[in-house]
Scaffold this motif. Structure first.
Motif, PDB file in Angstrom:
ATOM      1  N   GLY A 282       0.781  -0.987  -0.233  1.00  0.00           N
ATOM      2  CA  GLY A 282       0.235  -0.220  -0.447  1.00  0.00           C
ATOM      3  C   GLY A 282       1.127   1.798   0.296  1.00  0.00           C
ATOM      4  O   GLY A 282       2.065   1.233   0.784  1.00  0.00           O
ATOM      5  N   CYS A 283       0.048   1.970  -0.437  1.00  0.00           N
ATOM      6  CA  CYS A 283       1.148   3.873   0.188  1.00  0.00           C
ATOM      7  C   CYS A 283       1.673   4.257   0.783  1.00  0.00           C
ATOM      8  O   CYS A 283       2.243   4.533   1.169  1.00  0.00           O
ATOM      9  CB  CYS A 283       0.224   5.122  -1.175  1.00  0.00           C
ATOM     10  SG  CYS A 283      -0.537   4.977  -2.693  1.00  0.00           S
ATOM     11  N   LYS A 284       0.872   3.497   1.998  1.00  0.00           N
ATOM     12  CA  LYS A 284       1.023   3.996   3.441  1.00  0.00           C
ATOM     13  C   LYS A 284       1.980   3.254   4.453  1.00  0.00           C
ATOM     14  O   LYS A 284       2.782   3.754   4.985  1.00  0.00           O
ATOM     15  CB  LYS A 284      -0.597   4.713   3.731  1.00  0.00           C
ATOM     16  CG  LYS A 284      -0.744   5.673   4.120  1.00  0.00           C
ATOM     17  CD  LYS A 284      -2.046   6.224   4.824  1.00  0.00           C
ATOM     18  CE  LYS A 284      -2.153   7.151   4.788  1.00  0.00           C
ATOM     19  NZ  LYS A 284      -3.008   7.524   5.982  1.00  0.00           N
ATOM     20  N   TYR A 301      -3.536  -0.900  -4.148  1.00  0.00           N
ATOM     21  CA  TYR A 301      -1.918  -0.850  -4.592  1.00  0.00           C
ATOM     22  C   TYR A 301      -1.232  -0.048  -4.470  1.00  0.00           C
ATOM     23  O   TYR A 301      -1.676   0.762  -5.972  1.00  0.00           O
ATOM     24  CB  TYR A 301      -1.283  -2.249  -5.240  1.00  0.00           C
ATOM     25  CG  TYR A 301      -2.354  -3.247  -5.316  1.00  0.00           C
ATOM     26  CD1 TYR A 301      -1.745  -4.228  -3.975  1.00  0.00           C
ATOM     27  CD2 TYR A 301      -2.392  -4.117  -6.268  1.00  0.00           C
ATOM     28  CE1 TYR A 301      -1.776  -5.334  -4.146  1.00  0.00           C
ATOM     29  CE2 TYR A 301      -2.930  -5.109  -5.885  1.00  0.00           C
ATOM     30  CZ  TYR A 301      -2.230  -5.946  -4.545  1.00  0.00           C
ATOM     31  OH  TYR A 301      -3.233  -7.291  -4.503  1.00  0.00           O
ATOM     32  N   CYS A 302       0.474  -0.028  -4.106  1.00  0.00           N
ATOM     33  CA  CYS A 302       1.079   2.142  -4.608  1.00  0.00           C
ATOM     34  C   CYS A 302       1.430   1.214  -6.498  1.00  0.00           C
ATOM     35  O   CYS A 302       1.682   0.155  -6.595  1.00  0.00           O
ATOM     36  CB  CYS A 302       2.128   1.226  -3.200  1.00  0.00           C
ATOM     37  SG  CYS A 302       3.789   2.879  -3.557  1.00  0.00           S
ATOM     38  N   THR A 303       1.827   2.739  -6.595  1.00  0.00           N
ATOM     39  CA  THR A 303       2.919   2.478  -7.941  1.00  0.00           C
ATOM     40  C   THR A 303       3.831   2.140  -8.080  1.00  0.00           C
ATOM     41  O   THR A 303       4.514   2.339  -9.002  1.00  0.00           O
ATOM     42  CB  THR A 303       1.949   3.335  -9.501  1.00  0.00           C
ATOM     43  OG1 THR A 303       2.673   4.720  -8.726  1.00  0.00           O
ATOM     44  CG2 THR A 303       0.887   3.361  -9.030  1.00  0.00           C
ATOM     45  N   LYS A 304       4.280   1.294  -6.486  1.00  0.00           N
ATOM     46  CA  LYS A 304       6.177   2.171  -7.009  1.00  0.00           C
ATOM     47  C   LYS A 304       6.787   0.042  -7.099  1.00  0.00           C
ATOM     48  O   LYS A 304       5.837  -1.147  -7.556  1.00  0.00           O
ATOM     49  CB  LYS A 304       7.074   1.453  -5.659  1.00  0.00           C
ATOM     50  CG  LYS A 304       6.198   0.663  -4.585  1.00  0.00           C
ATOM     51  CD  LYS A 304       6.246   1.234  -2.935  1.00  0.00           C
ATOM     52  CE  LYS A 304       5.361  -0.035  -1.763  1.00  0.00           C
ATOM     53  NZ  LYS A 304       4.906   1.205  -0.769  1.00  0.00           N
ATOM     54  N   ARG A 338      -5.192   7.816  -1.764  1.00  0.00           N
ATOM     55  CA  ARG A 338      -4.320   7.046  -1.636  1.00  0.00           C
ATOM     56  C   ARG A 338      -2.562   7.854  -2.522  1.00  0.00           C
ATOM     57  O   ARG A 338      -1.782   7.688  -1.980  1.00  0.00           O
ATOM     58  CB  ARG A 338      -3.944   5.847  -0.742  1.00  0.00           C
ATOM     59  CG  ARG A 338      -4.317   5.024  -0.161  1.00  0.00           C
ATOM     60  CD  ARG A 338      -4.454   5.915   1.421  1.00  0.00           C
ATOM     61  NE  ARG A 338      -5.004   4.968   2.346  1.00  0.00           N
ATOM     62  CZ  ARG A 338      -6.226   5.614   2.884  1.00  0.00           C
ATOM     63  NH1 ARG A 338      -5.991   7.364   2.359  1.00  0.00           N
ATOM     64  NH2 ARG A 338      -7.022   5.103   3.481  1.00  0.00           N
ATOM     65  N   TRP A 339      -2.827   6.544  -3.791  1.00  0.00           N
ATOM     66  CA  TRP A 339      -2.214   8.005  -4.279  1.00  0.00           C
ATOM     67  C   TRP A 339      -1.799   9.332  -4.789  1.00  0.00           C
ATOM     68  O   TRP A 339      -0.442   9.896  -4.894  1.00  0.00           O
ATOM     69  CB  TRP A 339      -2.930   7.835  -6.466  1.00  0.00           C
ATOM     70  CG  TRP A 339      -2.220   5.898  -6.841  1.00  0.00           C
ATOM     71  CD1 TRP A 339      -1.605   5.181  -5.496  1.00  0.00           C
ATOM     72  CD2 TRP A 339      -2.804   5.245  -7.835  1.00  0.00           C
ATOM     73  NE1 TRP A 339      -1.875   3.760  -6.240  1.00  0.00           N
ATOM     74  CE2 TRP A 339      -3.045   4.076  -7.681  1.00  0.00           C
ATOM     75  CE3 TRP A 339      -3.101   5.524  -8.783  1.00  0.00           C
ATOM     76  CZ2 TRP A 339      -2.555   2.939  -8.573  1.00  0.00           C
ATOM     77  CZ3 TRP A 339      -3.792   4.165 -10.039  1.00  0.00           C
ATOM     78  CH2 TRP A 339      -3.752   3.489  -9.781  1.00  0.00           C
ATOM     79  N   LYS A 340      -2.631   9.742  -4.337  1.00  0.00           N
ATOM     80  CA  LYS A 340      -2.619  11.737  -4.993  1.00  0.00           C
ATOM     81  C   LYS A 340      -1.410  12.503  -3.494  1.00  0.00           C
ATOM     82  O   LYS A 340      -0.575  13.037  -3.617  1.00  0.00           O
ATOM     83  CB  LYS A 340      -4.117  12.418  -4.301  1.00  0.00           C
ATOM     84  CG  LYS A 340      -4.515  12.420  -5.289  1.00  0.00           C
ATOM     85  CD  LYS A 340      -6.578  13.030  -5.231  1.00  0.00           C
ATOM     86  CE  LYS A 340      -7.037  12.963  -6.279  1.00  0.00           C
ATOM     87  NZ  LYS A 340      -8.505  13.232  -6.287  1.00  0.00           N
ATOM     88  N   SER A 341      -1.798  11.446  -2.200  1.00  0.00           N
ATOM     89  CA  SER A 341      -0.571  11.861  -1.514  1.00  0.00           C
ATOM     90  C   SER A 341       0.560  10.986  -0.735  1.00  0.00           C
ATOM     91  O   SER A 341       0.528  11.138   0.260  1.00  0.00           O
ATOM     92  CB  SER A 341      -1.466  12.335   0.191  1.00  0.00           C
ATOM     93  OG  SER A 341      -2.441  11.073   0.287  1.00  0.00           O
ATOM     94  N   CYS A 342       0.875  10.069  -2.016  1.00  0.00           N
ATOM     95  CA  CYS A 342       2.470   9.442  -1.927  1.00  0.00           C
ATOM     96  C   CYS A 342       3.314   9.642  -2.453  1.00  0.00           C
ATOM     97  O   CYS A 342       3.056  10.097  -3.486  1.00  0.00           O
ATOM     98  CB  CYS A 342       1.581   7.957  -2.616  1.00  0.00           C
ATOM     99  SG  CYS A 342       2.917   6.919  -2.635  1.00  0.00           S
ATOM    100  N   SER A 343       4.266   9.843  -2.030  1.00  0.00           N
ATOM    101  CA  SER A 343       5.964  10.040  -2.980  1.00  0.00           C
ATOM    102  C   SER A 343       5.689   9.287  -3.968  1.00  0.00           C
ATOM    103  O   SER A 343       5.943  10.217  -5.061  1.00  0.00           O
ATOM    104  CB  SER A 343       6.470  10.240  -1.687  1.00  0.00           C
ATOM    105  OG  SER A 343       7.142   9.174  -0.688  1.00  0.00           O
ATOM    106  N   ASP A 344       5.949   8.181  -3.576  1.00  0.00           N
ATOM    107  CA  ASP A 344       6.299   7.070  -4.870  1.00  0.00           C
ATOM    108  C   ASP A 344       5.517   7.408  -5.683  1.00  0.00           C
ATOM    109  O   ASP A 344       5.975   7.007  -6.933  1.00  0.00           O
ATOM    110  CB  ASP A 344       6.218   5.763  -4.241  1.00  0.00           C
ATOM    111  CG  ASP A 344       7.206   4.961  -3.068  1.00  0.00           C
ATOM    112  OD1 ASP A 344       7.963   5.412  -3.727  1.00  0.00           O
ATOM    113  OD2 ASP A 344       6.744   4.576  -2.246  1.00  0.00           O
ATOM    114  N   CYS A 345       3.824   7.540  -6.009  1.00  0.00           N
ATOM    115  CA  CYS A 345       2.579   7.310  -6.662  1.00  0.00           C
ATOM    116  C   CYS A 345       3.135   8.856  -7.284  1.00  0.00           C
ATOM    117  O   CYS A 345       3.513   8.898  -8.830  1.00  0.00           O
ATOM    118  CB  CYS A 345       1.855   7.746  -6.112  1.00  0.00           C
ATOM    119  SG  CYS A 345       1.658   5.767  -5.892  1.00  0.00           S
ATOM    120  N   GLN A 346       3.555   9.613  -6.777  1.00  0.00           N
ATOM    121  CA  GLN A 346       3.442  11.710  -7.369  1.00  0.00           C
ATOM    122  C   GLN A 346       5.263  11.147  -7.889  1.00  0.00           C
ATOM    123  O   GLN A 346       5.146  11.846  -9.518  1.00  0.00           O
ATOM    124  CB  GLN A 346       3.929  12.225  -6.371  1.00  0.00           C
ATOM    125  CG  GLN A 346       1.934  12.316  -5.818  1.00  0.00           C
ATOM    126  CD  GLN A 346       1.950  12.901  -6.857  1.00  0.00           C
ATOM    127  OE1 GLN A 346       1.227  13.602  -8.001  1.00  0.00           O
ATOM    128  NE2 GLN A 346       0.155  12.389  -6.579  1.00  0.00           N
TER     129      GLN A 346
HETATM  130 ZN    ZN Z   1       1.701   4.693  -3.993  1.00  0.00          ZN
END
Ligand code: ZN
Ligand code: ACM
Length: 757
Positions: A282-284, A301-304, A338-346
């Motif tokens: 997850g993003c967090k 799922y996070c996009t890392k 979650r993607w909006k506030s995730c540094s990996d996704c950004q």
């Molecule tokens: Zn993420």
């Protein structure tokens, strides 16, 4: 048999065989799904202990199926001989791969096909020509009689599917086999197995044992309906998963019935159970729980890169288990919070030059598509995979209406049709108040039957991209196998005919009589089907400002008997012969009888004969075609829809639109009281308006939009005006707020009876 096809048969009989009517009796071939063409002869074939069968290796699966069906059903062992058996499988390559011819004569049965699969469907037709008692071995004679027919048949669509969600609830391996068996009997060929969900992960992945230990179990489950607040839970741990050995067995079992399994591994959304097992996905990176209630969750799922490594690893195991061309990767209902506030996704959005989170979803899907294409497979995804662009080779499963399908087909992508309006078998199939709990909506048998998988916006050329359709069985409200069967049958019978039979051979009245007959077979198969065939459908009709009530039932050759005093009808009650004039408020009570007894439930309808009944009504917008009830007139027909559901024929649904309703009472009348009724099912994206206005003499009504009741009835008393017209302006609620189901989408407005006195 439908009259038109009977005439066709008789003409064909005369042309082909020059026979007289005595040689061409009007046979009833009660096969579901309806066959393409059939001729009847005045003869029969008898299967008995000395009956022989011959088939080549090409037809091994279908011939073996027939042998075991007859042996298990009747104890008769067909003797297999090298050639010239009295039951013969014959290869003919000019027949389409899933088509067949079945010819039964006095001394021969011929099953002619170009492939084992085609022959298998011939065997399924032959099976339905045999007594239902063979299905459970209760056949107790030593001869099976089969009427002499010549049938030619082939499917309309190549994709004939049924879906089953085992994430919300799961079912035994035996039940999965039973489900596949029923599909095969109905010539359906795709089982879409929805294996992963927020509420449970059901497929063993050896490389990731916590999917079994953690993701497969939830601590407890929501009881009653999601809309029943406050939420209550059962306090019982629930879960399990299918081992790889079990899955392999099921895949083989399905192959032997020409059913291909499409496994669904959901991503990036509906993956909270996997994230509960491996929080780093997850993003967090925080611990979450396997979901205990239904809905759409923000843990996706996070996009890392680590996520993609995980998904590729587990897809490798999935590919080993499922040899079919397609892998379903979900794609639906993935909130981007979650993607909006995730540094990996950004960072991913930046490094890939993407515009926003929607394009990030497209990146996610394309990356997985690339991986699966590199392994020789194709992806299918729910229509959200169109978001931010479409993966180049993807097949789109259109569920939020049909616009996704239209867009995809117009750009040359294959589509499978599963619009909620016609394909969601988790919806109610009757508007009886005592129907077992379901998610909502209203999808009666007839609506499924009349489904046309080809959206009308498509040209003939574009419609070739429509591979077919499928019935979806989401199981939030189906904790038992019995309940799954209740929701699935007989609607699956209707879907099989939608997908197999040519529209010109379809006829609903004929279908219903086949379903009635098919009950014996479903009984023998121990399938817990719903029976709504003996129910009554009532309708208010207005002609020249006079009102009548009309009663109908589906099956032919039965009587409807009714009373107008609220008492229960019996065999001596008035038989219904023509529509009943309505001139005052009344209650009609009716039921279906044969000459001995009552068959179905008692139907009862109260009619509130108010000043609006039979008036003229116009609405400045057209209701959504899936929720058009009985038209604008339904708003002033004296009948209120269900207080708790919105899908019946009294409710009208409008998607995101402001509406204006004008009622013309014909002459100036004294108006004291007006009541409006709005449905307010926020879980289903339906919102009562925040305010609306009624113009009799510019009366303006505001009300509290925080009210969570499902039915918002506004009674406006003491209007005290004389008027010929009543005008109601209803602004749509607007965009669904953050934190609610369907956030960011347009809200629906649902309205029913407008009562004027
Ligand atoms: Zn993420
Ligand atoms: C779906 O019903 N979420 C595909």
């Amino acid at each position: 048999m439908h009259f038109k096809s009977l005439v066709g048969i008789l003409i064909l009989c005369f042309l082909t065989f020059g026979c007289t009517e005595s040689y061409c009796p009007m046979i009833e071939v009660d096969v579901i799904p309806e066959v393409d063409s059939v001729l009847g002869y005045n003869d029969e074939f008898i299967i008995e202990n000395k009956t022989t069968i011959s088939f080549s290796e090409t037809f091994k699966v279908s011939a073996n199926f027939l042998q075991s069906f007859i042996l298990n059903g009747s104890g008769i062992q067909l003797k297999s001989i090298e050639k010239n058996g009295s039951i013969l499988f014959i290869q003919n390559d000019s027949i389409p791969s899933e088509g067949y011819k079945l010819e039964t004569f006095k001394d021969k049965i011929k099953i002619i096909a170009s492939s084992d699969q085609g022959a298998f469907y011939g065997v399924q037709t032959l099976r339905q020509l045999m007594p239902a008692s063979l299905e459970n071995g209760s056949f107790d004679k030593d001869k099976i009689r089969i009427e002499a027919v010549s049938i030619k048949d082939e499917p309309k669509f190549p994709y004939r599917g049924m879906h089953l969600d085992v994430g919300r609830h799961m079912y035994s391996v035996d039940f999965i086999r039973k489900y596949i068996d029923a599909m095969a009997m109905l010539k359906m060929n795709i089982f879409h197995w929805h294996l992963t969900e927020d509420q449970g992960w059901r497929i063993e992945i050896k490389k990731y044992p916590k999917l079994q230990e953690i993701a497969a179990y939830r601590d407890e489950t929501l009881v009653r309906h999601y809309s029943d607040q406050p939420h209550q839970f059962d306090g019982k741990k629930y879960g399990g998963y299918y081992s790889q050995e079990e899955i392999k067995d099921i895949v083989t079992y399905a192959e032997e019935r020409f059913v291909t399994i499409i496994p669904e591994i959901e991503m990036p959304g509906h993956s909270q159970a996997a994230i509960a097992a491996y929080p780093e996905l997850g993003c967090k990176g925080e611990q979450v729980e396997v979901a205990k209630k239904w809905g759409v969750f923000e843990e996706i799922y996070c996009t890392k890169d680590e996520t993609f490594n995980f998904l590729e690893d587990l897809l490798d195991e999935v590919l080993e288990l499922f040899p079919g061309k397609y892998i379903h990767i979900g794609g639906d209902e993935a909130p981007k919070t979650r993607w909006k506030s995730c540094s990996d996704c950004q960072a991913r959005i930046k490094s890939e030059g993407l515009k926003d989170e929607h394009e990030l979803q497209n990146y996610f899907i394309m990356r997985i598509e690339n991986y699966l294409n590199s392994k020789g497979r194709q992806i299918i995804g729910w229509d959200e995979i169109l978001e931010g662009g479409l993966a180049p080779n993807a097949t789109v499963m259109s569920w939020r209406g049909t616009s996704g399908a239209v867009e995809a087909a117009k750009s040359g992508h294959n589509v499978v049709m599963t619009p909620t309006s016609h394909c969601y078998f988790d919806y109610y199939q009757s508007d009886n108040e005592d129907e077992p709990l379901a998610i909502g909506g209203y999808l009666p048998l007839e609506k499924v039957y009349n489904f046309n998988p080809i959206p009308e916006e498509l040209s003939k050329e574009e419609s070739k991209y429509v591979l077919g359709a499928q019935g979806n069985v989401w199981t939030e409200y189906m904790p038992t196998e019995d309940k799954v069967e209740y929701m699935t049958f007989p609607r699956m019978l209707a879907m099989s005919e939608v997908l197999w039979s040519k529209p010109e051979h379809k006829d609903y009245v004929d279908f219903v009589s086949k379903v009635e007959n098919f009950h014996k077979r479903l009984d023998a198969l121990d399938i817990n089907y719903a029976n709504h065939l003996y129910e009554i459908e009532g309708e208010m009709i207005s002609e020249d400002r006079k009102s009548f009530y009309q009663l109908k039932t589906l099956t032919e050759g039965k009587d409807i008997r009714y009373t107008l005093d609220g008492s229960e009808p019996n065999l001596n009650s008035e038989a219904y012969t023509s529509k009943i004039p309505i001139t005052k408020s009344t209650t009609i009570t009716a039921a279906v009888f044969n000459n001995k007894e009552r068959l179905g439930k008692v139907f009862s309808q109260s009619i509130n004969y108010h000043k609006g009944v039979g008036a003229k009504i116009t609405i400045d917008k057209v209701p959504h075609k899936a929720y058009s009830g009985s038209g604008a007139e339904g708003l002033i027909n004296g009948i209120s829809g269900s207080d708790s559901r919105y899908g019946d024929k009294e409710w009208l649904g409008f998607s995101g639109e402001d509406i204006e309703i004008t009622i013309d009472l014909g002459e100036v009348q004294a108006i004291n009281f007006i009541e409006t009724r709005f449905h307010n099912g926020n879980g289903q994206w339906i919102y009562a308006p925040r305010k609306f206005s009624i113009e009799v003499d510019s009366t303006l009504i505001n009300y509290d939009s925080d009210n969570e009741d499902k039915l918002i009835a506004n009674q406006i008393k003491g209007v005290g005006q004389y008027s010929r017209f009543v005008k109601i302006k209803i602004p749509n609620y607007g965009t669904i707020p953050e934190g609610k189901q369907g956030a960011g989408n347009k809200a629906w407005t649902f309205i029913d009876e407008i009562i004027i006195n």
